[in-house]
Design an enzyme around this catalytic site. Structure first.
Site, PDB file in Angstrom:
ATOM      1  N   HIS A   1       9.314   0.059   8.905  1.00  0.00           N
ATOM      2  CA  HIS A   1       8.332  -1.138   9.054  1.00  0.00           C
ATOM      3  C   HIS A   1       8.865  -2.077   7.966  1.00  0.00           C
ATOM      4  O   HIS A   1       9.400  -2.815   8.209  1.00  0.00           O
ATOM      5  CB  HIS A   1       7.172  -0.811   9.459  1.00  0.00           C
TER       6      HIS A   1
ATOM      7  N   ASP B   1       1.185  -1.828   0.312  1.00  0.00           N
ATOM      8  CA  ASP B   1      -0.053  -0.142  -0.144  1.00  0.00           C
ATOM      9  C   ASP B   1       0.802   0.973   0.165  1.00  0.00           C
ATOM     10  O   ASP B   1       0.969   2.032   0.888  1.00  0.00           O
ATOM     11  CB  ASP B   1      -0.999  -0.413   1.556  1.00  0.00           C
TER      12      ASP B   1
HETATM   13  O1  RIB Z   1       2.201  -0.313  11.024  1.00  0.00           O
HETATM   14  C1  RIB Z   1       3.223   0.037  10.004  1.00  0.00           C
HETATM   15  C2  RIB Z   1       2.408  -0.690   8.090  1.00  0.00           C
HETATM   16  O2  RIB Z   1       1.490   0.531   8.434  1.00  0.00           O
HETATM   17  C3  RIB Z   1       3.648   0.131   7.261  1.00  0.00           C
HETATM   18  O3  RIB Z   1       3.312  -1.360   6.409  1.00  0.00           O
HETATM   19  C4  RIB Z   1       3.082   1.255   6.795  1.00  0.00           C
HETATM   20  O4  RIB Z   1       3.603   1.336   5.345  1.00  0.00           O
HETATM   21  C5  RIB Z   1       1.580   0.951   6.815  1.00  0.00           C
HETATM   22  O5  RIB Z   1       1.042   0.554   6.275  1.00  0.00           O
HETATM   23 CA    CA Z   2       2.730  -0.993   4.217  1.00  0.00          CA
END
Ligand code: RIB
Ligand code: CA
Length: 314
Positions: free
Chosen positions: A239, A10
């Site tokens: 992340h 995303d």
């Molecule tokens: O909590 C972090 C996640 O949520 C990552 O994948 C960031 O891109 C959002 O999608």
């Molecule tokens: Ca993400």
């Protein structure tokens, strides 16, 4: 043998960093990008994925996926984190790459069935596409090499609220189906991603190589840095790139195995509860499901060195 992966994404600033990290990693073959709602609408996620495909030379297929979770509508996006366009609100030219006619769910199914035992699914957004693919073609569970996902929190609080990490909260029902299916799942959650912070000095050192990809990451990360500063963090959490680091160098992570369930409603919706007990329980909802591997710790310096060496090597 290169590791063949499909990134379900995303994009999203950290998604973009993960995708470009995978692109430069010598032992990873990026088979395709499938898009999902989450940080932005699936329409915007697909535009961004096509833009990223252009940046990588235009040969990475993009397949558009789900625009809402399994059991509800969705029209809210965290534009204060990634910007309205999902890439730090930088100006984006219209991408040359066009999304496939095939949608994300069918692309995942086709690729997994045509390459039995070879494809690792790497979801770094809500798990809706993966759950829909599993529902439409349950046989993919025995044909994937594995699922390495960014999401959840087994030993720490969430990042949207004390219970929930964002990807799990976006579609908790889909997430629970992923963790309870009979396939190998590795969870790369906040337990490790909240330990890894890239500060501005590091980002400059790694991305100001003058390449168009380095300049792109420098530009999009400004918005993400500002968001983190507004929450008191002097740097940005990586992340999504953490899933790619796990694929390249799993030994920098400490793994614990356990069965995981995901709360699907109420104030704890999105909470990933791992059974870490070594003592037997009476009949519970954690019985009869396979254990997942959970990254509960990471060698942060080794991660930062790995990311820097791969990104500056190009
Ligand atoms: O909590 C972090 C996640 O949520 C990552 O994948 C960031 O891109 C959002 O999608
Ligand atoms: Ca993400």
């Amino acid at each position: 043998m290169k590791k063949k992966i499909i990134i379900d994404t995303d994009p999203g600033i950290d998604d973009a960093m993960a995708i470009l990290f995978a692109h430069f990693a010598a032992d990873i073959e990026l088979v395709g990008l499938t898009t999902v709602f989450g940080n932005v609408s699936v329409e915007q996620a697909t535009i961004n994925a096509c833009y990223l495909s252009d940046l990588m030379g235009g040969n990475i297929p993009v397949a558009a996926g789900s625009d809402h979770p399994l059991n509800r509508k969705n029209d809210r996006y965290p534009d204060w984190v990634h910007g309205k366009n999902g890439l730090g609100d930088i100006t984006l030219n219209t991408p040359q790459t066009k999304a496939l006619e095939t949608d994300a769910v069918d692309f995942i199914i086709e690729q997994v069935l045509q390459n039995p035992g070879e494809i690792t699914l790497v979801p770094i957004g809500p798990l809706t596409n993966i759950a829909r693919a599993l529902e439409k073609a349950p046989e993919i569970a025995s044909k994937v090499k594995g699922v390495v996902l960014m999401g959840g929190a087994a030993t720490v609080n969430g990042n949207v609220n004390p219970a929930a990490e964002a990807n799990m909260l976006s579609d908790p029902l889909a997430a629970d189906r992923i963790f309870t299916a009979d396939w190998p799942v590795t969870m790369v959650g906040l337990d490790v991603t909240h330990q890894i912070i890239m500060d501005e000095m590091y980002l400059k050192r790694v991305h100001q190589s003058g390449t168009n990809i380095g300049n792109f990451i420098t530009k999009i990360s400004q918005f993400y840095l500002e968001f983190h500063r507004s929450t008191g963090t002097d740097g940005l959490y990586t992340h999504d790139p953490s899933t790619i680091a796990y694929l390249i160098k799993p030994d920098i992570f400490t793994i614990e195995s356990g069965t995981i369930r995901v709360c699907t409603e109420g104030i704890t919706a999105g909470l990933t509860i791992m059974n870490r007990s070594r003592k037997p329980y009476q009949q519970t909802a954690w019985d009869g499901i396979p254990k997942s591997d959970v990254c509960i710790d990471v060698d942060v310096d080794a991660f930062l060195d790995l990311y820097a060496s791969i990104m500056t090597g190009h």
